[in-house]
Design a protein around this motif. Structure first.
Motif, mmCIF file in Angstrom:
data_model
loop_
_atom_site.group_PDB
_atom_site.id
_atom_site.type_symbol
_atom_site.label_atom_id
_atom_site.label_comp_id
_atom_site.label_asym_id
_atom_site.label_seq_id
_atom_site.Cartn_x
_atom_site.Cartn_y
_atom_site.Cartn_z
ATOM 1 N N GLY A 15 0.814 -1.215 0.000
ATOM 2 C CA GLY A 15 0.000 0.000 0.000
ATOM 3 C C GLY A 15 0.840 1.254 0.000
ATOM 4 O O GLY A 15 0.490 2.263 -0.629
ATOM 5 N N GLU A 16 1.974 1.201 0.681
ATOM 6 C CA GLU A 16 2.849 2.370 0.781
ATOM 7 C C GLU A 16 3.511 2.692 -0.555
ATOM 8 O O GLU A 16 4.077 3.782 -0.727
ATOM 9 N N GLN A 17 3.434 1.779 -1.514
ATOM 10 C CA GLN A 17 4.018 2.035 -2.822
ATOM 11 C C GLN A 17 3.128 2.916 -3.696
ATOM 12 O O GLN A 17 3.519 3.286 -4.806
ATOM 13 N N SER A 18 1.929 3.281 -3.204
ATOM 14 C CA SER A 18 1.104 4.259 -3.913
ATOM 15 C C SER A 18 1.859 5.585 -3.966
ATOM 16 O O SER A 18 2.526 5.959 -2.995
ATOM 17 N N PRO A 19 1.767 6.316 -5.067
ATOM 18 C CA PRO A 19 2.506 7.581 -5.184
ATOM 19 C C PRO A 19 2.193 8.529 -4.023
ATOM 20 O O PRO A 19 1.039 8.871 -3.783
ATOM 21 N N GLY A 20 3.223 8.893 -3.282
ATOM 22 C CA GLY A 20 3.069 9.859 -2.204
ATOM 23 C C GLY A 20 2.542 9.301 -0.912
ATOM 24 O O GLY A 20 2.297 10.063 0.029
ATOM 25 N N ALA A 21 2.367 7.987 -0.803
ATOM 26 C CA ALA A 21 1.724 7.404 0.382
ATOM 27 C C ALA A 21 2.713 6.936 1.444
ATOM 28 O O ALA A 21 2.340 6.185 2.333
#
Length: 510
Positions: A15-21
């Motif tokens: 989930g943290e690989q979402s842009p800016g997350a």
């Protein structure tokens, strides 16, 4: 008795690989504690080899969370696996999740390895991981585009080496449901000793079928599903935990499976992840969207009033939705405030931070008579007042009149020094951002500007999300205030503070 379906949450990694997350250590701990409260079986806390910060966050989560298995991802090499093993060492139950690509295109173009060498690397990785924990998961990256016979071969080898979970990822979101069911059945039937492991699915949403493919995999024999809160993830995201859990719970006649998820914690988990990552939940999102249980049609309203099940297959209360209930106000004391933040997993880590939060709460209560949980998530869901926020808003004045260009005057505090600037823009928000840029000269590119009303009513706080891009980095910033222009300025500065953090990370893809 129904069989068990294990829920593997990868919000903190995939989930943290979402842009800016990207999340801070404290934010990850807060989400991990909420996932534990939700009843998640396995929490993939990160990728230890990505950075020292990731390893430290995984170790901190392993020390904090007691009821869920804590997992770290690792590529099939010694450096990654040893980093993962050390990071999960404090956990009550720790897992190493190692992977290597198995599709012809990945082996040839990315790994530049022959199939025999890929099998050898996978076996060596599992054996090394077993030095740290008996709970080892093996993933075949891009499995849904791999040759079934080769998958059966590599799976047999890693099972013999000691893997306990076999994950079959649809890395690029290529699969379709009926073929996914058949694929899992083929692999399970064709792999010797397949009954000695739990089979797992990890599906991406590039064609909008991640949840459908995950459920199809379950029908094919998978008993672990890898998913994220709100479907957060790279590109179009991952399978949404809330949708999978509620589908299995609502359609017991089809799946006949049980999870240990406390479904009343689904909405609180969704709100926390949204507030921390800066990714708003779309109103028509299944289960956790604001409109998920709203009925506009007169026919539907009439039916629901007569008997809820006419148009609702699950109740709002079952997933954690409640009526907007006043829980705090301007006369509320510090103890009541602290207690509610603790219930929402928003309690700051220090007394000084709690005191600062209480001051912010009182300031909001003076402007807004009714304070709801949503307001608290907006105020305190994202860490504020941390040392990393070296740029802060001191004052903002915006003048806008019909027929004239809006003008913004802003005062900022950077490293303890106050700086002032002004600018004219196409609109009041544009003028505000240009005034900030006149001081900071960040030269960042604005990719997204989004406004969301947190609660109903004209005195609702506005929650603004800003996404900035600069030098191959993408960050999100969030700000909340009754004044939407102040919220916009806060969000822009939040994003700039994240850019200043300059984190270097590696992002493996499953």
């Amino acid at each position: 008795m129904s069989e068990r379906l294990y829920i593997f949450d990868t919000t903190l990694r995939d989930g943290e690989q979402s842009p800016g997350a990207s999340m801070t250590r404290d934010e990850k701990i807060r989400i991990a504690k909420q996932l534990e409260k939700l009843g998640v079986d396995i929490i993939e806390a990160g990728f230890a080899a990505a950075s020292p910060g990731d390893a430290d966050a995984i170790r901190a989560i392993a020390e904090t969370v007691k009821d869920s298995t804590i997992c770290s991802l690792a590529r099939a090499n010694e450096r990654d696996i040893r980093a993962a093993g050390e990071a999960i060492r404090p956990a009550n139950r720790g897992r190493i999740h190692t992977f290597i690509a198995t599709s012809p295109i990945h082996m040839e173009k990315k790994l530049r390895m022959q199939p025999d060498a890929v099998v050898e690397a996978a076996v060596a990785a599992v054996k090394l991981a077993r030095e740290y924990t008996d709970d080892v998961e093996f993933s075949a990256e891009d499995a849904l585009r791999s040759e079934p016979d080769f998958l059966c071969r590599i799976f047999e080898a890693v099972i013999k080496a000691g893997a306990r979970t076999i994950n079959v990822p649809d890395t690029v979101g290529y699969a379709v449901p009926y073929l996914t069911t058949a694929f899992f059945r083929q692999l399970i039937e064709g792999t010797p000793n397949s009954d000695q492991v739990i089979w797992s699915a990890h599906c991406h949403n590039d064609l909008g079928m991640a949840v459908a493919n995950s459920l199809a995999a379950v029908q094919g024999g998978a008993r672990q599903v890898e998913c994220t809160i709100n479907g957060l993830g790279e590109r179009a995201g991952n399978a949404a935990l809330e949708e999978i859990v509620m589908a299995v719970r609502t359609r017991r006649d089809v799946f006949d499976l049980e999870t240990r998820i406390d479904t009343t914690q689904i909405v609180p988990s969704s709100k926390l992840v949204s507030s921390i990552t800066g990714y708003p939940v779309q109103p028509n999102k299944a289960v956790v969207g604001a409109n998920a249980f709203a009925h506009e049609s007169g026919i539907h309203q009439d039916g629901v009033l007569k008997h809820r099940e006419t148009y609702e297959i699950m109740s709002a209360e079952s997933v954690g939705w409640t009526q907007n209930k006043l829980i705090l106000g301007k006369l509320s004391g510090r103890n009541a405030f602290r207690s509610r933040l603790q219930e929402l997993n928003l309690l700051p880590s220090s007394e000084e931070a709690l005191n600062n939060a209480f001051v912010c709460f009182k300031a909001l209560a003076d402007k807004k008579r009714e304070i709801f949980d949503e307001d608290l998530f907006a105020l305190f869901g994202k860490d504020s007042g941390t040392a990393s926020e070296n740029i802060q808003l001191v004052a903002l004045k915006v003048t806008s009149e019909t027929g004239t260009a809006p003008k913004a005057t802003v005062t900022l505090r950077r490293d303890g020094i106050e700086l002032a600037g002004e600018a004219i823009g196409a609109g009041p928000v544009d003028a505000t951002f240009k005034a900030i840029e006149s001081i900071l000269q960040s030269q960042a590119d604005l990719q997204l500007y989004s406004v969301n009303a947190i609660t109903s009513g004209t005195d609702s706080q506005g929650e603004v999300t800003v996404r900035l891009h600069k030098a191959e980095r993408v960050v999100n910033g969030q700000g909340a205030d009754i004044d939407i222009l102040i919220a916009s300025a806060k969000a822009y500065l939040s994003a700039l503070n994240h850019l200043a953090a300059n984190q270097e990370r590696a992002h493996p893809q499953l």
